[in-house]
Scaffold this active site. Structure first.
Site, mmCIF file in Angstrom:
data_model
loop_
_atom_site.group_PDB
_atom_site.id
_atom_site.type_symbol
_atom_site.label_atom_id
_atom_site.label_comp_id
_atom_site.label_asym_id
_atom_site.label_seq_id
_atom_site.Cartn_x
_atom_site.Cartn_y
_atom_site.Cartn_z
ATOM 1 N N GLU A 179 -10.164 120.690 6.411
ATOM 2 C CA GLU A 179 -10.965 119.503 6.705
ATOM 3 C C GLU A 179 -12.293 119.888 7.353
ATOM 4 O O GLU A 179 -12.396 120.890 8.044
ATOM 5 C CB GLU A 179 -10.191 118.584 7.647
ATOM 6 C CG GLU A 179 -8.956 117.991 6.981
ATOM 7 C CD GLU A 179 -8.078 117.189 7.926
ATOM 8 O OE1 GLU A 179 -7.778 116.039 7.594
ATOM 9 O OE2 GLU A 179 -7.697 117.706 8.977
ATOM 10 N N CYS B 255 -18.628 119.595 11.676
ATOM 11 C CA CYS B 255 -17.582 120.416 12.290
ATOM 12 C C CYS B 255 -16.810 121.078 11.152
ATOM 13 O O CYS B 255 -16.259 120.387 10.295
ATOM 14 C CB CYS B 255 -16.677 119.502 13.121
ATOM 15 S SG CYS B 255 -15.245 120.345 13.788
ATOM 16 N N CYS C 131 -3.643 127.645 12.057
ATOM 17 C CA CYS C 131 -4.103 128.486 13.159
ATOM 18 C C CYS C 131 -2.903 129.188 13.777
ATOM 19 O O CYS C 131 -1.835 128.594 13.933
ATOM 20 C CB CYS C 131 -4.810 127.636 14.218
ATOM 21 S SG CYS C 131 -5.473 128.649 15.569
ATOM 22 N N CYS D 51 -1.940 126.566 20.431
ATOM 23 C CA CYS D 51 -2.137 125.835 21.694
ATOM 24 C C CYS D 51 -1.276 124.579 21.648
ATOM 25 O O CYS D 51 -1.214 123.897 20.618
ATOM 26 C CB CYS D 51 -3.612 125.472 21.883
ATOM 27 S SG CYS D 51 -4.674 126.922 21.849
ATOM 28 N N CYS E 95 -2.649 121.053 20.377
ATOM 29 C CA CYS E 95 -3.520 120.999 19.202
ATOM 30 C C CYS E 95 -2.720 120.866 17.910
ATOM 31 O O CYS E 95 -1.746 121.590 17.703
ATOM 32 C CB CYS E 95 -4.370 122.264 19.154
ATOM 33 S SG CYS E 95 -5.388 122.383 17.668
ATOM 34 N N CYS F 214 -11.380 116.183 17.910
ATOM 35 C CA CYS F 214 -10.955 117.540 18.253
ATOM 36 C C CYS F 214 -9.445 117.647 18.288
ATOM 37 O O CYS F 214 -8.773 116.852 18.926
ATOM 38 C CB CYS F 214 -11.440 117.907 19.648
ATOM 39 S SG CYS F 214 -13.135 118.301 19.715
#
Ligand code: SAH
Ligand code: SF4
Length: 361
Positions: free
Chosen positions: A77, A98, A105, A109, A112, A339
């Site tokens: 995205e 962005c 990932c 975290c 996230c 975010c």
């Protein structure tokens, strides 16, 4: 490039780059100063559009989220955000894009969404660059009252590398892509208009500091002690806060510029007045600014966003110590584009999945 072996004159390269990057051409046929035969040859040998737009969602605050399908059917995205000069860019900025750097990932975290399903692969330099070009081609294709001049085809003039993935874990591809986006013959976007966000890969931060091009850097801190960071960011067990801050202190920060620290506020985890005081201590002597990001919830997360009052209380402690602090209000959170909400969630949507399987048949 094969132009030489095709017997084409050298100036054709400049013409092609002009079409690709300056004019953001969407088709080979649009490249009218290239001979028709050459356009045919290019069409046969290269693909102009490597990202396929699967879905675009528009938010009420005019943030736009693009879901792209890559050649191997992975989904990533990008998010187009209307200007908010106070955060990263200059007053004249129009739009920030962005961009993602990895599929998934590996850093996991706890707060996230991008890390929920782990890491699949690094994006290639081309896949990183194409996110910008594809958004601009999309923009050019939108109905307009009058035809646009070449310069107006550019809608992205600020880039934040804050989408899916840890950019510094894909260092070489990222740098190749950013050099193309920065080059006068390429994207023409100034290095100071490109911000890389990292969860704290200390050795790569030091490496980045040695690069001739000085991109902006944002460090995702989210905790002022190892104890707090260890709880929410597994990367801290690899590179301790001490190592991270040493790398930050070694950054060559240009005069009148600051390094940015991002701090996601998680209710009851890192948002107390004591946490704010510890943060002030940690940042002592570093020319910096702090962006406070109230947690953006997503399906499956167990954290909570603090109240506005709690966020302001935290900010006040930093202000008292003269630390420049912005509160990053969520943009596009109604379409899961803020975010930490990017995860190619549509892929889990059975409707979208059936679309892909139907196509594969
Ligand atoms: N991997 C890089 C860049 C992508 S994340 C990094 O971690 O810095 C971009 C920013 O969004 C980071 O500061 C990240 O910590 C923050 N973020 C992640 N999940 C979030 C959430 N749910 N709410 C608010 N911010 C979040
Ligand atoms: Fe990865 Fe950044 Fe999300 Fe952490 S915050 S899981 S490093 S994308």
């Amino acid at each position: 490039m094969q132009f030489k072996s095709w017997g084409e004159p050298v100036y054709r390269i400049a013409q092609l780059l002009d079409w690709l990057y300056a004019r953001r051409a969407a088709t080979w046929d649009a490249m009218t100063n290239l001979p028709k035969q050459l356009r045919e040859k290019l069409r046969e040998n290269f693909s102009l559009q490597t990202l396929e737009l699967v879905r675009k969602q528009g938010s009420q605050d005019t943030t736009q989220k693009f879901l792209w399908k890559l050649a191997d059917h992975s989904l990533i995205e990008s998010v187009l955000i209307p200007a908010n000069p106070a955060l990263y860019g200059e007053a004249s900025d129009r739009h920030t894009l962005c961009i993602s750097t990895q599929v998934g990932c590996a850093y996991g975290c706890k707060f996230c969404a991008s890390g929920l399903e782990g890491w699949k692969r690094n994006l290639t330099p081309n896949e990183i660059v194409e996110q910008i070009l594809s958004v601009e081609r999309w923009h050019v294709a939108q109905p307009k009252e009058k035809s646009l001049e070449a310069a107006e085809n550019r809608v992205v003039n600020n880039i934040v590398v804050m989408g899916m993935g840890e950019p510094l874990a894909n260092y070489d591809n990222l740098l190749k892509a950013l050099k193309i986006l920065n080059a006068p013959w390429g994207g023409g976007i100034g290095a100071r208009k490109i911000t890389i966000s990292t969860s704290g890969l200390a050795p790569q931060i030091r490496k980045l500091a040695q690069e001739p091009m000085q991109f902006r850097l944002a460090i995702s801190l989210h905790g002022a002690t190892d104890e707090t960071r260890n709880k929410i960011m597994p990367v801290n067990r690899k590179y301790s806060l001490r190592e991270l801050m040493d790398a930050c202190r070694a950054l060559p920060i240009p005069r009148r510029k600051r390094v940015t620290f991002e701090y996601v506020l998680l209710r009851g985890v890192n948002d107390s007045v004591e946490d704010a005081r510890q943060l002030c201590q940690l940042l002592q002597g570093i020319r910096c600014k702090v962006n406070l990001i109230p947690f953006n919830p997503h399906p499956g997360s167990r954290f909570q966003r603090p109240t506005d009052l709690e966020v302001e209380r935290f900010q006040q402690v930093l202000h008292q110590q003269n630390i420049q602090t912005n509160i990053r209000r969520p943009r596009g959170d109604d379409i899961q584009a803020a975010c930490g909400q990017l995860q190619g969630e549509e892929f889990r949507n059975p409707q979208v999945q059936s679309l892909f399987t139907a196509e594969a048949r």
